[in-house]
Design a protein around this motif. Structure first.
Motif, PDB file in Angstrom:
ATOM      1  N   GLN A  75      39.900   4.305  16.572  1.00 33.97           N
ATOM      2  CA  GLN A  75      39.472   5.461  15.787  1.00 33.97           C
ATOM      3  C   GLN A  75      38.417   5.108  14.739  1.00 33.97           C
ATOM      4  O   GLN A  75      38.526   4.097  14.062  1.00 33.97           O
ATOM      5  N   ASP A  77      36.473   6.602  11.200  1.00 34.09           N
ATOM      6  CA  ASP A  77      36.992   7.283  10.011  1.00 34.09           C
ATOM      7  C   ASP A  77      36.627   8.763  10.086  1.00 34.09           C
ATOM      8  O   ASP A  77      35.442   9.114  10.167  1.00 34.09           O
ATOM      9  N   SER A  80      40.085  15.747  10.780  1.00 29.83           N
ATOM     10  CA  SER A  80      39.907  16.803  11.781  1.00 29.83           C
ATOM     11  C   SER A  80      40.927  17.921  11.606  1.00 29.83           C
ATOM     12  O   SER A  80      42.018  17.710  11.075  1.00 29.83           O
ATOM     13  N   TYR A 104      44.474  16.365  10.690  1.00 32.20           N
ATOM     14  CA  TYR A 104      44.682  14.953  11.029  1.00 32.20           C
ATOM     15  C   TYR A 104      43.720  14.068  10.249  1.00 32.20           C
ATOM     16  O   TYR A 104      42.520  14.337  10.196  1.00 32.20           O
ATOM     17  N   ARG A 105      44.237  13.033   9.625  1.00 36.23           N
ATOM     18  CA  ARG A 105      43.440  12.023   8.929  1.00 36.23           C
ATOM     19  C   ARG A 105      43.550  10.748   9.734  1.00 36.23           C
ATOM     20  O   ARG A 105      44.657  10.235   9.950  1.00 36.23           O
ATOM     21  N   SER A 106      42.424  10.230  10.216  1.00 37.89           N
ATOM     22  CA  SER A 106      42.452   9.062  11.097  1.00 37.89           C
ATOM     23  C   SER A 106      43.017   7.838  10.393  1.00 37.89           C
ATOM     24  O   SER A 106      42.961   7.719   9.170  1.00 37.89           O
ATOM     25  N   ARG A 107      43.536   6.945  11.205  1.00 35.15           N
ATOM     26  CA  ARG A 107      44.076   5.689  10.707  1.00 35.15           C
ATOM     27  C   ARG A 107      43.242   4.536  11.264  1.00 35.15           C
ATOM     28  O   ARG A 107      42.463   4.702  12.194  1.00 35.15           O
ATOM     29  N   PHE A 111      44.283   4.403  18.398  1.00 36.38           N
ATOM     30  CA  PHE A 111      45.057   5.572  18.823  1.00 36.38           C
ATOM     31  C   PHE A 111      45.468   5.363  20.276  1.00 36.38           C
ATOM     32  O   PHE A 111      44.640   5.043  21.130  1.00 36.38           O
TER      33      PHE A 111
END
Length: 329
Positions: A75, A77, A80, A104-107, A111
């Motif tokens: 992922q 940064d 979404s 959703y906040r990416s990590r 993924f």
């Protein structure tokens, strides 16, 4: 800016879609962005992506595989917001059943998901890049920037925001191109931001004004309404008992919590469900009316036209015609 240059369809979508069997469809009509079609030997469907380089993506997915497919994605940064009409399987932990709206906040980690065979992957999402929510917003709204960023980052997980669902569907159904499309998509991203910030503000107000007991009561009422929006026999007295409130307090508390009356909320829910059925199925309009609690199809048609300006049949023809344009089918 290097960060902006790297946030492109070619860098963030194309390599990973190609790994799954997608390729760019050069026969796609004049709609801006890129359409990726799935190799017919592995499945059916498309992924459409529009990008304002460095700032945001808009993606619409509608496909399925003939066999189970594992997928890994490192992922980037991003933040979404998406409306999902199919189940989401992520990291073997989070399983959400459709339809749902998800922030959703990416990590930083990869993924991972497992896409079941012949199970549709169907969604429409707006994906924001750091150049948008860290740089563009800070320059454009310097006085309000902290509030904007906090609102975006806090809306993580399942959301109840029907206005945002409608906005995402409007994007999917839009058929303009060239300059009109660029202006339209940018305006919708800004409108989404306004909805998120307002939603965050309402949540803070609700937490300040309501006790935990009242919040639980309103939550129980909301769950009931979402499950029984087609039941005209539910009374305010029954809902009040469910919330452990008097009818008067329930009306006042609900209006403060959701900025609409209970009747208005039910109305929005019925219209939303009707639109979904008309857009994505060929279910007889009489059956849709019956599901929504109407004994007469004419009564439902009049109700629908009052709130949308179109008869159900007119809306279906228009919506499904536009959807076919977006999906390339």
């Amino acid at each position: 800016m290097q960060q902006e240059q790297s946030f492109t369809i070619e860098s963030e979508y194309k390599p990973y879609l190609e790994m799954l069997g997608f390729s760019v469809d050069h026969h796609f009509p004049t709609k801006p962005g890129a359409l990726f079609s799935l190799d017919p030997s592995v499945g059916e469907g498309t992924v459409w992506v529009y990008a304002k380089t460095g700032h945001f993506f808009i993606q619409a997915m509608d496909f399925y595989f003939y066999e189970e497919v594992p997928f890994e994605y490192p992922q980037f940064d991003f933040i979404s917001f998406g409306y999902y009409e199919s189940s989401l399987y992520a990291d073997k932990h989070a399983v959400f059943y459709s339809p749902y709206l998800l922030g959703y906040r990416s990590r930083t980690q990869v993924f991972k998901c497992l896409i079941p065979k012949r199970e549709a992957v169907r969604n429409i999402c707006i994906v924001l890049a750091p150049a948008y929510y860290e740089h563009y917003l800070s320059k454009t709204y310097p006085d309000e920037y902290n509030e904007l960023l906090t609102a975006l980052e806090q809306q993580h997980g399942l959301l109840h925001l029907p206005e945002l669902v409608l906005l995402l569907k409007q994007i999917m159904n839009f058929t303009g191109n060239s300059a009109a499309a660029k202006i339209y998509y940018e305006s919708k991203v800004a409108e989404m931001l306004a909805l998120i910030v307002n939603h965050s503000h309402n949540q803070k107000t609700q937490k300040c004004l309501l006790s935990e007991q009242d919040r639980n009561g309103i939550s129980a009422v909301l769950t009931c309404l979402d499950s029984h929006y087609g039941d005209f026999s539910i009374s305010i007295e029954q809902l009040a008992k469910l919330a452990c409130m008097s009818p008067t307090k329930l009306k006042y508390t609900f209006k403060n919590a959701y900025n609409c009356t209970i009747s208005e909320y039910i109305c929005r829910k019925r219209i939303q469900e009707a639109k979904h059925a008309l857009e994505h199925s060929q279910i007889n309009i009489g059956e849709i009316a019956k599901k929504l609690g109407y004994k007469k199809t004419r009564s439902f048609s009049d109700y629908f036209r009052t709130h949308t300006g179109l008869l159900p049949s007119e809306y279906r023809k228009l919506a499904q015609g536009k959807i076919s344009t977006y999906s390339g089918r």
